[in-house]
Design an enzyme around this catalytic site. Structure first.
Site, PDB file in Angstrom:
ATOM      1  N   ALA A  50       2.577   6.183   3.640  1.00 42.58           N
ATOM      2  CA  ALA A  50       2.006   6.786   4.851  1.00 42.58           C
ATOM      3  C   ALA A  50       1.437   5.713   5.772  1.00 42.58           C
ATOM      4  O   ALA A  50       1.708   5.685   6.974  1.00 42.58           O
ATOM      5  CB  ALA A  50       0.920   7.790   4.475  1.00 42.58           C
ATOM      6  N   VAL A  51       0.667   4.815   5.212  1.00 40.15           N
ATOM      7  CA  VAL A  51       0.087   3.746   6.036  1.00 40.15           C
ATOM      8  C   VAL A  51       1.158   2.731   6.410  1.00 40.15           C
ATOM      9  O   VAL A  51       1.130   2.143   7.496  1.00 40.15           O
ATOM     10  CB  VAL A  51      -1.087   3.058   5.302  1.00 40.15           C
ATOM     11  CG1 VAL A  51      -1.651   1.914   6.125  1.00 40.15           C
ATOM     12  CG2 VAL A  51      -2.174   4.068   4.991  1.00 40.15           C
ATOM     13  N   GLY A  52       2.149   2.555   5.521  1.00 40.94           N
ATOM     14  CA  GLY A  52       3.264   1.644   5.821  1.00 40.94           C
ATOM     15  C   GLY A  52       3.939   2.001   7.139  1.00 40.94           C
ATOM     16  O   GLY A  52       4.301   1.128   7.931  1.00 40.94           O
ATOM     17  N   CYS A 105       1.517   0.395  -8.810  1.00 38.63           N
ATOM     18  CA  CYS A 105       2.609   0.937  -8.002  1.00 38.63           C
ATOM     19  C   CYS A 105       3.893   1.121  -8.798  1.00 38.63           C
ATOM     20  O   CYS A 105       4.712   1.964  -8.459  1.00 38.63           O
ATOM     21  CB  CYS A 105       2.872   0.055  -6.787  1.00 38.63           C
ATOM     22  SG  CYS A 105       2.999  -1.688  -7.184  1.00 38.63           S
ATOM     23  N   GLY A 152       0.824  -1.215   0.000  1.00 40.61           N
ATOM     24  CA  GLY A 152       0.000   0.000   0.000  1.00 40.61           C
ATOM     25  C   GLY A 152       0.844   1.245   0.000  1.00 40.61           C
ATOM     26  O   GLY A 152       1.937   1.267  -0.565  1.00 40.61           O
ATOM     27  N   GLU A 159       5.564  -3.304   0.918  1.00 40.03           N
ATOM     28  CA  GLU A 159       5.639  -3.045  -0.516  1.00 40.03           C
ATOM     29  C   GLU A 159       4.901  -1.736  -0.749  1.00 40.03           C
ATOM     30  O   GLU A 159       3.670  -1.696  -0.753  1.00 40.03           O
ATOM     31  CB  GLU A 159       5.003  -4.198  -1.299  1.00 40.03           C
ATOM     32  CG  GLU A 159       5.728  -5.531  -1.122  1.00 40.03           C
ATOM     33  CD  GLU A 159       6.928  -5.673  -2.049  1.00 40.03           C
ATOM     34  OE1 GLU A 159       6.903  -5.128  -3.162  1.00 40.03           O
ATOM     35  OE2 GLU A 159       7.907  -6.330  -1.647  1.00 40.03           O
TER      36      GLU A 159
END
Lengths: 474, 495
Positions: B190-192, B243, B187, B209
């Protein structure tokens, strides 16, 4: 160096890295050779420093601090240029004409945080891999082993390029300040509690980490076994460095019979190794600080086990005799956390299953030991447990072989190193595919407007054939 | 919420040991393979509803690669799971020394919405092959696919070991509070960060990833027509929501016009005069992303495309030229069908431009000069590189796929997924005999013992791999045979 200077120092290293100085093979070889000279020229100084910090016997210092580093250096110097080479991978027919390989690239500016128990080795071995991989490095030795810290701070700038490798000294405050900056990799050896905060700090910058932690390494003795030999190896690995090793056997699990047979051999071996007066014996080290001495003595006093060997101590000298306790239960204070000292509890179990279940109730350890001459016992334990590393019929030696990856799993750590593994830890594996302009006809199959015919042809060319790696033309 | 019990059940099932035998893992992999083959139509329908994916794009983009991953895992499982012997030294000459891959335990797989099947199930293939249990959390943005996966997976795979949990942010947060043995997230960066932070509580290792802006450099020395065609394909497939899509183009001002023309011609070939009517052109996943992408374009006039239709979440394939580096378009990953062209003075300028920015997931170089290409690769870094094409390095499973820096950590595909989701356990099996060799290391210490101990630790490494051993034995035998033959001949001559 004050905390305020950290960002500047890191920027300076980053600028050097961007200039490409650390990339050429010749440069890396030169630095590694200089590092080898550092170890060779200063052997006595290193031995003296670790003696000052831990009263480490010369023999132990030579084996664990000097020799291991020399081996790692020879391994790196001899092999790093082949590690650096592009790794060509197997290809599917559709990409047969293309160059497909994996390139090992340096990450940038990396941080290595050492520990106090093997203060020289735990800085040097990661440093070797980081240099071989082409990075710039900030080294932060443990402040607890102060003599080694100063020695490292003095020697590194003398032998290595000051633009690329810097030593930062300090305690918890300085480490915290250092971690506010952005690194391309953080290599930490130490405790779980600190590791959590390091991981938190790393997540802010999405920095990958290697965590070499610890845990309680169980030592199972079961079945047909040469007790005398087992006792010898157990005593050696337990009391080496006065028990202050992350891979020291923390506690023993065995049946009552084995325990009863083991004790006289333990006594005999301890006398053979350290004489009847271990306190005056030069082959036995000391506890690193008063705080740790007090912690260990506290555990000893609170334990409900029975001391059958040793138990003597001397506060001023930070001395604790090699001590063995029996009748220790699972909920004993000695079983709560990693002992990290010359205290060996023996817990009894009725069967192998019970021993395995006991081990599996706890966190995955950094190392797991089994003493048995029955290969079925060894295999059963190996299959039914998990640990960073596994060694049968000996203690600790698995970590001296550079070809084995050394690291933990679960609570005992994340990542591994030694030998080539250190180089890989500090490298990025970049996948590269170099295509040509030809075969555009084949590519046409993947373009819109889509048709049934094209799709079937593509499926056919892209389907996984036996013994060829799959390739899907996306 | 019933998240905790589901995770606990997966843990119990794992600890029960049924994922250890390779036969079980193979059986599960084959079942997964059946699911994809049997249910292809339903999966296609779900993807059409989620992303307006054409019936061709689905197998092309997701299912073929998934099927190949499964087939590879089935074929190679025994090899991957076998102990891997390593070189020994003098001290360990008679010991068994090897690395044993082992399962980690329970893996959490958080999928993404742009390739909901491939990106969720590909890691699952490796997780199963490595002997783990896995909790699968598909992205809620690709709603129809998520619900379909939740309905299908338990019908083919072991229900306890591989549960599917659907839901949004709060469910994901709840999941991340649980303790896993590995978290595999695909994803945004930021969420990583949040995922890594949550995993830090339990010291759980992660594979991230992520994404970023993948630069695409087009040199004036290249086959421009083919380059434009390949770039156009990679950019506008899945409506730019990939991506590793080429995010922006870097080229010299003198070829900018020809690049635009090349793309225009290709777009006509691919999607016709009105891409909105083409069955092969996709849509934006939801309103929020539609508005986000439209917002990026504000203030700029497109040189190609620019049209949109909010009711369909349609954005035409759009190209913008002479885009300033500090524009909004150049600050965040576009993840949509907008292709900015930024001009640079030459390749060195392009290298500088790329290195000033975060390390991207992919780098694309279109150039016919091999030396120049090598230089550009040497002087930059990125997750992966494809030269003279786009995205293809992702399609070869023997290449590790992953990011570096902000674009991610860890890698997968093929054997790499298996290794990523395994613990490589170092094993040394000794015997209690040969104690005399060990004596040198014990106290009481003296100079002689010390020297012997040092020697035993030293190498050179002795390679006990089968091939070397067989070669050595064969060579010795042949040498002996030759020596004997020589003796006989000399003898005969002398007679």
């Amino acid at each position: 160096m004050s905390e305020k200077e950290f960002p500047q120092v890191i920027n300076r290293l980053r600028t050097t890295f961007r200039s490409g100085k650390t990339l050429p093979e010749e440069f890396r070889r030169e630095q590694l050779s200089n590092l080898l000279s550092l170890v060779k020229d200063n052997e006595q100084l290193i031995i003296d420093a670790v003696y000052k910090d831990l009263r480490k016997p010369k023999f132990e210092a030579v084996l664990s601090e000097i020799e291991m580093c020399r081996n790692e250096l020879y391994c790196a110097i001899d092999n790093f240029s082949s590690w650096m080479k592009p790794e060509y991978v197997s290809k599917h027919l559709a990409v047969k004409l293309d160059d497909c390989f994996v390139r090992r690239e340096p990450l940038g500016v990396v941080l290595i945080i050492g520990a106090w128990n093997y203060p020289f080795q735990l800085i040097l071995i990661p440093l070797i891999g980081a240099i071989a991989a082409g990075n710039c490095v900030i080294v932060k030795p443990s402040e607890v082993s102060a003599a080694t810290e100063s020695l490292i701070a003095e020697l590194i700038p003398k032998y290595l390029s000051q633009d690329c490798y810097t030593v930062v000294c300090g305690g918890a405050e300085e480490t915290k300040a250092l971690l506010e900056n952005r690194f391309d990799h953080i290599f930490y050896t130490g405790s779980q509690a600190v590791a959590r905060s390091i991981l938190q700090a790393a997540s802010i910058h999405l920095t990958p980490v290697t965590l070499e932690l610890g845990g309680k390494c169980p030592c199972l003795i079961y079945g047909r076994v040469n007790i005398a030999a087992a006792a010898r190896r157990l005593v050696w690995s337990k009391f080496f460095n006065t028990g202050q090793s992350c891979v020291a056997p923390d506690y023993v699990l065995c049946t009552r019979d084995v325990r009863d047979a083991l004790l006289p051999f333990l006594r005999e071996t301890l006398e053979e190794f350290y004489s009847k007066e271990p306190q005056t014996n030069l082959d036995l080290g000391r506890i690193v600080t008063d705080r740790h001495w007090t912690r260990l003595m506290d555990l000893l006093h609170k334990s409900r086990g029975k001391v059958v060997l040793g138990g003597e101590s001397h506060q001023e000298e930070k001395y604790i005799a090699p001590t063995v306790l029996v009748d220790v239960e699972e909920d004993d204070v000695l079983m709560e956390e990693e002992i990290f000292g010359p205290i060996l509890p023996i817990l009894t179990v009725e069967s192998l299953e019970e021993g395995i279940d006991f081990i599996n109730r706890k966190e995955k350890p950094l190392a797991l030991y089994v003493f048995s001459e029955e290969s079925s016992v060894v295999n059963t334990v190996m299959e039914k447990t998990s640990s960073g590393g596994f060694c049968s019929n000996d203690g600790m030696v698995h970590m001296t072989l550079p070809t084995l990856p050394f690291g933990g799993v679960g609570a005992s750590g994340w990542g591994s190193y030694h030998g080539r593994w250190t180089f890989e830890t500090f490298s990025h594996r970049r996948a590269c595919m170099l295509r040509g302009w030809a075969l555009e006809r084949l590519n046409v199959l993947r373009y819109p407007p889509y048709t049934d015919n094209n799709l079937s042809l593509l499926c056919w060319t892209a389907s996984a054939k036996k013994s060829w790696p799959s390739c899907s033309v996306m | 919420s019933d998240i905790h019990p589901v995770v606990e059940r997966a843990k119990e099932a794992f600890l029960g040991g049924r994922t250890r035998p390779l036969e079980f893992r193979l059986q599960q992999l084959k079942a997964l393979q059946r699911m994809i083959t049997d249910r292809q139509t339903e999966i296609s329908t779900a993807l059409k509803q989620d992303l307006n994916r054409s019936q061709y794009d689905t197998p092309l983009l997701e299912l073929i690669s998934l099927e190949n991953e499964i087939a590879l895992a089935i074929e190679k499982l025994a090899e991957w799971a076998a102990p891997r012997p390593v070189e020994k030294n003098l001290l360990t000459l008679t010991d068994e020394v090897y690395i044993q891959p082992e399962p980690l335990g329970v893996v959490l797989i958080i999928g993404a919405w742009n390739y909901p099947w491939a990106l969720t199930l590909s890691p699952l293939v490796g997780a199963i092959a490595a002997g783990n249990a896995a909790v699968v959390k598909p992205s809620e943005l690709s709603e129809y696919s998520a619900l379909l996966l939740r309905a299908l997976l338990p019908r083919y795979l072991d229900k306890d070991l591989y549960p599917v949990i659907t839901g949004g942010v709060s469910e994901t947060q709840e999941l991340l509070k649980q303790r896993f043995d590995h978290v595999f997230y695909t994803g945004s960066s930021a969420v990583g960060k949040l995922v890594m932070q949550a995993a830090a509580q339990h010291l759980t290792p992660v594979t991230l990833e992520l994404g970023g802006k993948s630069p695409c450099y087009i040199d004036k020395n290249c086959d421009l027509r083919v380059a434009c065609r390949r770039v156009t394909w990679g950019k506008f497939v899945n409506c730019g929501q990939t991506c590793i899509a080429p995010d922006y183009i870097l080229c010299e001002p003198c070829i900018q016009g020809r690049v635009v023309e090349g793309i225009r011609q290709t777009l006509l070939e691919f999607y016709g005069a009105d891409p909105k009517c083409s069955p092969d052109y996709g849509r934006i996943i939801n309103q929020r992303h539609f508005s986000r992408i439209m917002g990026l374009m504000e203030g700029y006039t497109a040189v190609l495309g620019g049209q949109s239709d909010a009711s369909q979440r349609y954005i035409a394939p759009t190209v913008l030229k002479d885009v300033p580096p500090q524009s909004r378009l150049m600050q965040e990953e576009i993840f949509g069908p907008l292709l900015p062209i930024v001009t640079v003075s030459d390749m060195d300028d392009a290298i500088r431009f790329i290195n000033e920015r975060e390390k991207p997931l992919a780098l694309y170089i279109f150039c016919s000069d091999k030396k120049a290409v090598k230089r550009m690769i040497d002087e930059t870094t990125s997750g992966g590189v494809t030269v003279n094409d786009v995205m293809m390095h992702c399609a070869l499973s023997s290449l590790p796929f992953g990011g570096v820096g902000q674009s991610g950590m860890g890698r997968y595909h093929g054997r790499h997924t298996f290794d990523q989701l395994s613990h490589q356990r170092a094993c040394l099996l000794r015997s209690l005999g040969m104690e005399s060799v060990n004596l040198a290391r014990y106290p009481p210490q003296d100079r002689h013992r010390a020297r012997r101990a040092r020697l035993a630790l030293r190498s050179p490494m002795i390679d006990f791999s089968k091939r070397t051993f067989v070669w050595a034995v064969t060579a010795t035998v042949i040498a002996f045979g030759l020596a004997i033959a020589l003796c006989i001949i000399v003898n005969k001559i002398n007679e």
